[in-house]
Design a protein around this motif. Structure first.
Motif, PDB file in Angstrom:
ATOM      1  N   ARG A   1       0.846  -1.186   0.000  1.00  0.00           N
ATOM      2  CA  ARG A   1       0.000   0.000   0.000  1.00  0.00           C
ATOM      3  C   ARG A   1       0.887   1.244   0.000  1.00  0.00           C
ATOM      4  NH1 ARG A   1      -3.630  -1.604  -2.346  1.00  0.00           N
ATOM      5  NH2 ARG A   1      -4.829   0.265  -1.842  1.00  0.00           N
TER       6      ARG A   1
ATOM      7  N   PRO B   1      -2.746   2.145   5.763  1.00  0.00           N
ATOM      8  CA  PRO B   1      -4.202   2.102   5.960  1.00  0.00           C
ATOM      9  C   PRO B   1      -4.570   2.378   7.409  1.00  0.00           C
ATOM     10  CG  PRO B   1      -3.380   0.125   4.838  1.00  0.00           C
ATOM     11  CD  PRO B   1      -2.191   0.839   5.402  1.00  0.00           C
TER      12      PRO B   1
ATOM     13  N   ILE C   1      -5.604  -4.839   9.425  1.00  0.00           N
ATOM     14  CA  ILE C   1      -5.664  -5.430   8.092  1.00  0.00           C
ATOM     15  C   ILE C   1      -5.627  -6.948   8.191  1.00  0.00           C
ATOM     16  CG2 ILE C   1      -4.566  -3.431   7.023  1.00  0.00           C
ATOM     17  CD1 ILE C   1      -2.009  -5.141   6.785  1.00  0.00           C
TER      18      ILE C   1
ATOM     19  N   GLN D   1     -10.521  -9.873   5.538  1.00  0.00           N
ATOM     20  CA  GLN D   1     -10.552  -8.726   4.635  1.00  0.00           C
ATOM     21  C   GLN D   1     -10.646  -9.199   3.186  1.00  0.00           C
ATOM     22  OE1 GLN D   1      -7.070  -6.279   4.884  1.00  0.00           O
ATOM     23  NE2 GLN D   1      -7.736  -4.872   3.283  1.00  0.00           N
TER      24      GLN D   1
ATOM     25  N   TRP E   1     -10.631  -2.879  -0.185  1.00  0.00           N
ATOM     26  CA  TRP E   1     -10.229  -1.585   0.371  1.00  0.00           C
ATOM     27  C   TRP E   1     -11.253  -0.525  -0.011  1.00  0.00           C
ATOM     28  CZ3 TRP E   1      -6.030  -1.744   3.451  1.00  0.00           C
ATOM     29  CH2 TRP E   1      -5.059  -2.732   3.220  1.00  0.00           C
TER      30      TRP E   1
ATOM     31  N   GLU F   1      -7.503   5.313   4.123  1.00  0.00           N
ATOM     32  CA  GLU F   1      -7.861   4.106   3.386  1.00  0.00           C
ATOM     33  C   GLU F   1      -8.295   3.058   4.397  1.00  0.00           C
ATOM     34  OE1 GLU F   1      -5.929   1.790  -0.292  1.00  0.00           O
ATOM     35  OE2 GLU F   1      -4.720   1.696   1.524  1.00  0.00           O
ATOM     36  N   ARG F   2      -9.418   2.383   4.126  1.00  0.00           N
ATOM     37  CA  ARG F   2      -9.973   1.464   5.111  1.00  0.00           C
ATOM     38  C   ARG F   2     -10.095   0.044   4.569  1.00  0.00           C
ATOM     39  NH1 ARG F   2     -11.587   4.123   9.501  1.00  0.00           N
ATOM     40  NH2 ARG F   2     -11.987   6.365   9.343  1.00  0.00           N
ATOM     41  N   PRO F   3      -9.676  -0.945   5.374  1.00  0.00           N
ATOM     42  CA  PRO F   3      -9.905  -2.340   4.988  1.00  0.00           C
ATOM     43  C   PRO F   3     -11.398  -2.646   4.974  1.00  0.00           C
ATOM     44  CG  PRO F   3      -8.276  -2.158   6.760  1.00  0.00           C
ATOM     45  CD  PRO F   3      -8.939  -0.817   6.631  1.00  0.00           C
TER      46      PRO F   3
ATOM     47  N   ILE G   1      -9.024  -6.690  -2.969  1.00  0.00           N
ATOM     48  CA  ILE G   1      -7.584  -6.859  -2.783  1.00  0.00           C
ATOM     49  C   ILE G   1      -6.973  -7.473  -4.034  1.00  0.00           C
ATOM     50  CG2 ILE G   1      -5.793  -8.094  -1.512  1.00  0.00           C
ATOM     51  CD1 ILE G   1      -7.562  -7.948   0.952  1.00  0.00           C
TER      52      ILE G   1
ATOM     53  N   SER H   1      -3.609  -9.782   2.726  1.00  0.00           N
ATOM     54  CA  SER H   1      -3.691  -8.413   2.213  1.00  0.00           C
ATOM     55  C   SER H   1      -2.555  -8.006   1.277  1.00  0.00           C
ATOM     56  CB  SER H   1      -3.741  -7.420   3.385  1.00  0.00           C
ATOM     57  OG  SER H   1      -2.548  -7.479   4.148  1.00  0.00           O
TER      58      SER H   1
END
Length: 228
Positions: free
Chosen positions: A70, A74, A78, A87, A90, A100-102, A165, A212
């Protein structure tokens, strides 16, 4: 002790010219077909120990592990939540939400139905999709576009920010990308990613999140590449 099957170990050999395309090592059980929930454990951490010469030169010998990291750190946890939800995507940062959020998938009944996606603010869940069945919407090539059009049809703000992802791929994907001459030369990073190439020098230990971190192995050149 986690029981039988809790650890998976193998030796890998890449002959001259061999490569491995971009992928992730673990997927949510809902994305593994009808037997997805049959396994007692899942991958959490992937680790590699390279068994090659200590003077391996990636520029000359190839075989690097290319990681798609990334670009910005984030916000939040994660890979998986504390209760085990994994997860799958994103939500890109925005003016209103600068992190930025999972995105996690709540499998609910564990029978490939009645699933929903959510994000976390601390320990608080905010569901961002209605309930849906993962098959076929999450199984086909182009599923990211399908998800945006169906699950976020009335939330363009989320549709514009969401991405998986690692979306499912097929041979058609390669053809549409003009990928016939790929031959292990390596994919380029997306706008929200940055590349980290790791030379497989003997004795090097690599650990990364199985869920991730997309990665690939670039083609070896003129020699074998070994890892455990």
């Amino acid at each position: 002790m986690y029981g039988k099957g809790s650890t998976e170990i193998s030796y890998t050999r890449f002959g001259p010219g061999a490569f491995l395309k971009r992928h992730v090592d673990e997927h949510h059980e809902e994305l593994k077909g009808k037997d997805g929930w049959s396994k007692p454990t899942r991958r959490s951490i992937s680790w590699l120990i390279y068994l090659n010469d200590v003077d391996w030169d990636g520029k000359k010998n190839g075989g690097q592990l290319r990681c798609f990291e990334r670009k910005n750190r984030p916000g939040g946890r994660i890979g998986a939540t504390v209760n085990g939800d994994m997860q799958i995507g994103w939500l890109a940062a925005s003016i209103i939400d600068p992190h930025e959020r999972p995105v996690y998938l709540d499998g609910k009944k564990h029978d490939h139905g009645d699933c929903a996606m959510y994000i976390l603010d601390g320990m608080k869940r905010t569901y961002i999709s209605k309930a849906f069945q993962t098959n076929p919407i999450m199984y086909i090539s182009g599923s990211e576009t399908l998800v945006k059009k169906t699950l976020f049809a009335d939330r363009k703000d989320l549709a514009d920010r969401f991405h998986l992802i690692e979306p499912p791929k097929s041979r058609i994907t390669d053809i549409l990308k003009g990928d016939k001459a790929y031959a292990g030369s390596g994919e380029v990073a997306a706008v929200d990613e940055e590349l980290e190439d790791v030379d497989p020098r003997g004795g090097t230990l690599v650990l990364f999140d199985s869920v991730s971190l997309p990665h690939e192995v670039l083609a070896t050149k003129g020699k074998e590449r070994w890892a455990c």
